[in-house]
Design a protein around this motif. Sequence first.
Motif, short mmCIF file in Angstrom:
data_model
loop_
_atom_site.label_atom_id
_atom_site.label_comp_id
_atom_site.label_asym_id
_atom_site.label_seq_id
_atom_site.Cartn_x
_atom_site.Cartn_y
_atom_site.Cartn_z
N TYR A 76 0.84 -1.21 0.00
CA TYR A 76 0.00 0.00 0.00
C TYR A 76 0.87 1.26 0.00
O TYR A 76 0.58 2.21 -0.72
CB TYR A 76 -0.92 -0.01 1.22
CG TYR A 76 -1.72 1.24 1.37
CD1 TYR A 76 -2.85 1.48 0.58
CD2 TYR A 76 -1.36 2.22 2.32
CE1 TYR A 76 -3.59 2.64 0.72
CE2 TYR A 76 -2.10 3.37 2.46
CZ TYR A 76 -3.21 3.58 1.66
OH TYR A 76 -3.93 4.75 1.81
N ARG A 77 1.92 1.25 0.80
CA ARG A 77 2.79 2.43 0.87
C ARG A 77 3.56 2.64 -0.42
O ARG A 77 3.87 3.79 -0.77
CB ARG A 77 3.74 2.32 2.05
CG ARG A 77 3.03 2.52 3.37
CD ARG A 77 3.98 2.50 4.54
NE ARG A 77 3.26 2.73 5.80
CZ ARG A 77 3.76 2.54 6.99
NH1 ARG A 77 5.02 2.11 7.12
NH2 ARG A 77 3.04 2.77 8.06
N GLN A 80 1.40 4.53 -2.94
CA GLN A 80 1.13 5.94 -2.63
C GLN A 80 2.17 6.78 -3.21
O GLN A 80 2.92 7.28 -3.52
CB GLN A 80 1.07 6.13 -1.12
CG GLN A 80 -0.11 5.45 -0.51
CD GLN A 80 -1.44 6.18 -0.74
OE1 GLN A 80 -1.46 7.38 -0.90
NE2 GLN A 80 -2.51 5.46 -0.77
#
Length: 80
Positions: A76-77, A80
């Motif tokens: 997820y990071r 981003q």
Amino acid sequence: MVADLLAEAAGLMLIGMIAVFTFLCLLVLLLKLMSYSIQRFFPVKVADKVTRVEQSASDGVSPAVVAAISAAVHQYRQQQ
């Protein structure tokens, strides 16, 4: 004329409130009677005490779950 209409409205309101109150009292009485009769003729059997399944010695989260969560956060990071 207005006083007559108000008196008639109050009378009808009183009759309606008495009818609803009587109906609700009968409903409560019948429900209690039904509950009593069902408990009397169909008693609930008391279940034996169930032995509690003991958890493993480590109450923590398994390492596989920690790895999966870490991988999801890492992915997820990066998005981003």
